[in-house]
Write an enzyme that holds these catalytic residues in place. Structure first.
Site, short mmCIF file in Angstrom:
data_model
loop_
_atom_site.label_atom_id
_atom_site.label_comp_id
_atom_site.label_asym_id
_atom_site.label_seq_id
_atom_site.Cartn_x
_atom_site.Cartn_y
_atom_site.Cartn_z
N SER A 15 -0.93 20.15 -45.97
CA SER A 15 -1.09 19.90 -44.53
C SER A 15 0.23 19.54 -43.86
CB SER A 15 -2.09 18.77 -44.30
OG SER A 15 -2.11 18.44 -42.93
N LYS A 66 -14.57 20.54 -41.88
CA LYS A 66 -14.69 20.65 -40.41
C LYS A 66 -16.13 20.76 -39.91
CE LYS A 66 -10.21 22.45 -38.94
NZ LYS A 66 -9.58 23.46 -38.08
N ASN A 87 -12.27 18.79 -35.64
CA ASN A 87 -10.97 18.64 -36.32
C ASN A 87 -10.32 17.29 -36.01
OD1 ASN A 87 -10.06 19.09 -33.68
ND2 ASN A 87 -8.20 20.08 -34.41
N ALA A 136 -11.93 30.21 -37.11
CA ALA A 136 -10.80 30.26 -36.19
C ALA A 136 -11.13 31.15 -34.99
CB ALA A 136 -9.56 30.78 -36.91
N ARG A 157 -14.77 42.81 -39.98
CA ARG A 157 -15.21 43.60 -41.14
C ARG A 157 -16.73 43.55 -41.26
NH1 ARG A 157 -13.08 41.46 -46.79
NH2 ARG A 157 -14.27 39.67 -46.02
N ILE A 221 -2.45 34.00 -35.34
CA ILE A 221 -2.56 32.55 -35.62
C ILE A 221 -1.96 32.22 -36.98
CG2 ILE A 221 -4.58 32.21 -34.11
CD1 ILE A 221 -6.17 31.70 -36.73
N TYR A 223 0.94 31.55 -39.37
CA TYR A 223 2.33 31.16 -39.08
C TYR A 223 3.18 31.08 -40.35
CZ TYR A 223 0.49 26.57 -40.32
OH TYR A 223 -0.12 25.55 -40.99
N GLY A 244 2.10 31.85 -34.33
CA GLY A 244 0.99 30.91 -34.47
C GLY A 244 1.38 29.45 -34.58
P1 ATR Z 1 -11.49 30.82 -40.88
O1 ATR Z 1 -12.39 29.63 -40.75
O2 ATR Z 1 -10.08 30.50 -41.26
O3 ATR Z 1 -11.55 31.72 -39.70
P2 ATR Z 1 -13.37 32.40 -42.40
O4 ATR Z 1 -14.47 31.75 -41.64
O5 ATR Z 1 -13.51 32.57 -43.86
O6 ATR Z 1 -12.01 31.61 -42.18
O7 ATR Z 1 -13.07 33.81 -41.72
C1 ATR Z 1 -12.17 34.72 -42.24
C2 ATR Z 1 -12.12 35.98 -41.35
O8 ATR Z 1 -11.20 36.91 -41.95
C3 ATR Z 1 -13.44 36.69 -41.24
O9 ATR Z 1 -13.53 37.30 -39.96
C4 ATR Z 1 -13.33 37.76 -42.35
O10 ATR Z 1 -14.16 38.89 -42.19
P3 ATR Z 1 -15.68 38.84 -42.72
O11 ATR Z 1 -16.46 38.13 -41.66
O12 ATR Z 1 -16.06 40.27 -42.87
O13 ATR Z 1 -15.65 38.11 -44.04
C5 ATR Z 1 -11.89 38.14 -42.18
N1 ATR Z 1 -11.36 38.80 -43.41
C6 ATR Z 1 -11.08 38.21 -44.57
N2 ATR Z 1 -10.61 39.13 -45.47
C7 ATR Z 1 -10.61 40.33 -44.82
C8 ATR Z 1 -10.24 41.67 -45.17
N3 ATR Z 1 -9.73 41.95 -46.40
N4 ATR Z 1 -10.36 42.64 -44.24
C9 ATR Z 1 -10.85 42.38 -43.00
N5 ATR Z 1 -11.23 41.11 -42.61
C10 ATR Z 1 -11.10 40.11 -43.49
#
Ligand code: ATR
Length: 276
Positions: A15, A66, A87, A136, A157, A221, A223, A244
């Site tokens: 952190s 969170k 947060n 996020a 995705r 976002i 960084y 970011g």
């Molecule tokens: P955070 O809280 O940091 O946003 P998260 O809730 O796990 O983390 O979300 C990760 C995001 O990255 C999601 O939108 C995820 O897509 P899915 O909803 O389909 O899981 C996206 N993501 C992660 N790996 C990916 C990949 N290889 N290609 C496209 N999107 C990806």
């Protein structure tokens, strides 16, 4: 009296928050401390009780607490309720108030870039495309709605997760399949990556920016690295870019203000400190 604050998470050693708040404590001559506190998920309740017993004024909350922290909060601010994540916690008379300052951080980072651009760009001037639909993205989309962005596309995705986010503002938000993200680039004013793609150690974010509207601001976002492949590609296409790091720094400001009663500033010296 020393004002005790900190950040809870698991793991917590990565952190940057102790660096940021520690810098402000020194800069503003505050009598306070800010500690990194590792609390495993199964110890969350006892960990919080311990901080209350120690007289903490509050703490930041990071992964993986969170959402889980919400059930231990006596009150939640509107943003935390809307985004479904806390947060920042403010403790008063043993009662916990959960807040969400990530939305402020996301928007304030964009607004500070906007101020630097003068009248040549405005967040309200056109549609935004958000990549991702995780935690996020929820903060980003909620912030963009409140900032008055007229149209928001969310490409993810897993399309269903993007569709769920449309409930924030039906009619204003449109979900897009991941492989169709490039289709709206010619009309967008703002593009934000909220996925972890492009982060050190993660997969690359693959997107062809060649059709992007020339006035668009491209933001990541992520960084670490500061200039991601997305931002490098945007620069190669002569697009404006926003890193970011500002979101991380600006989200910390309202928390510091809640505990120390001073709204601290983001300065180049602080950016340098955090980026090392
Ligand atoms: P955070 O809280 O940091 O946003 P998260 O809730 O796990 O983390 O979300 C990760 C995001 O990255 C999601 O939108 C995820 O897509 P899915 O909803 O389909 O899981 C996206 N993501 C992660 N790996 C990916 C990949 N290889 N290609 C496209 N999107 C990806």
């Amino acid at each position: 009296m020393t004002i005790k604050t900190g950040v809870i998470g698991h793991p917590i050693s990565h952190s940057k928050s102790p660096l940021i708040h520690g810098y402000w404590i020194k800069t503003y001559f505050c009598k306070g401390t800010y500690e990194a506190i590792d609390i495993a998920p199964e110890n969350l309740k006892s960990g919080i009780d311990d901080l209350i017993a120690q007289g903490f004024a509050g703490f930041n909350v990071t992964v993986p607490h969170k959402q889980a922290i919400m059930e231990y909060c006596d009150t939640l601010d509107d943003t935390a309720l809307a985004v479904g994540a806390v947060n920042t916690v403010v403790i008063e008379n043993g009662r916990l108030e959960g807040r969400n300052t990530d939305v402020f951080g996301f928007i304030e980072n964009i607004r500070s870039a906007e101020r630097n651009m003068g009248l040549s760009w405005g967040l309200e001037n056109g549609p935004a495309l958000v990549l991702g639909a995780g935690g996020a993205a929820r903060a980003a989309v909620y912030g963009l709605i409140r900032a008055g962005v007229p149209k928001i596309y969310i490409a993810n995705r897993t399309l269903e997760k993007a569709q769920e986010l449309c409930d924030f503002a039906p009619g204003l938000i449109e979900a897009l399949p991941w492989d169709q993200k490039e289709s709206v680039l010619p009309e967008i004013n703002f593009l934000a990556n909220t996925t972890a793609l492009g982060m050190i150690g993660k997969d690359a974010l693959e997107i062809d920016l060649s059709s992007t509207h020339p006035d668009a601001l491209v933001h990541d976002i992520v960084y670490a690295p500061l200039y991601t492949d997305l931002l490098r590609a945007a620069r190669d296409h002569d697009l404006r870019v926003l890193t970011g790091i500002g979101m991380l720094l600006h989200q910390a400001r309202p928390a510091f203000e809640a505990w120390f009663d001073i709204m601290p500033l983001v300065t180049p010296a602080l950016e340098d400190l955090v980026l090392v």
